[in-house]
Design a protein around this motif. Sequence first.
Motif: not given
Length: 143
Positions: A9-12, A54-58, A60-64, A102-103
């Motif tokens: 899981r993303l920490t931030a 992928q950097a941009e998509s990550t 834009n779509y992923m959060t903590k 993304f899971l």
Amino acid sequence: MNKVVLIGRLTADPELRFTPGSGASVTTLTLAIDKFVKGEKQVDFVPVVVWGKQAESTANYMTKGSQVAISGRIQTRSYDAKDGTKKYVTEVVADQFGGAEFLGSKGKGNSENNEYSQPVNDAFGSGEFEEDITPVNDPDMPF
């Protein structure tokens, strides 16, 4: 072989930057990855670098708190800090193709109290098979 696959899981929120000169997209993030040592749950924090589209998509779509699967390679590097000391960094560099998948997001499952949601169809794949990949459904396979 230098290959790593991690789920955590993303920490931030991911940090998107653009490199000076070329303007290449790069996103940095940290994954919290569960592990069990002698039956006790512990967490490793792994820095990850994602490049390009992928950097941009990550970013834009992923959060903590989002759950992410990363495949890539381990990279070590060093640099001279402002105070003159040499710093060493070990990080995972996500693969250019299929490096991040993304899971789901914590707490957004399909059933009550489900911590994990179903895979999301997004910029990293529709969940469908490529034309040159055929799924195998053989009852004699051991798995």
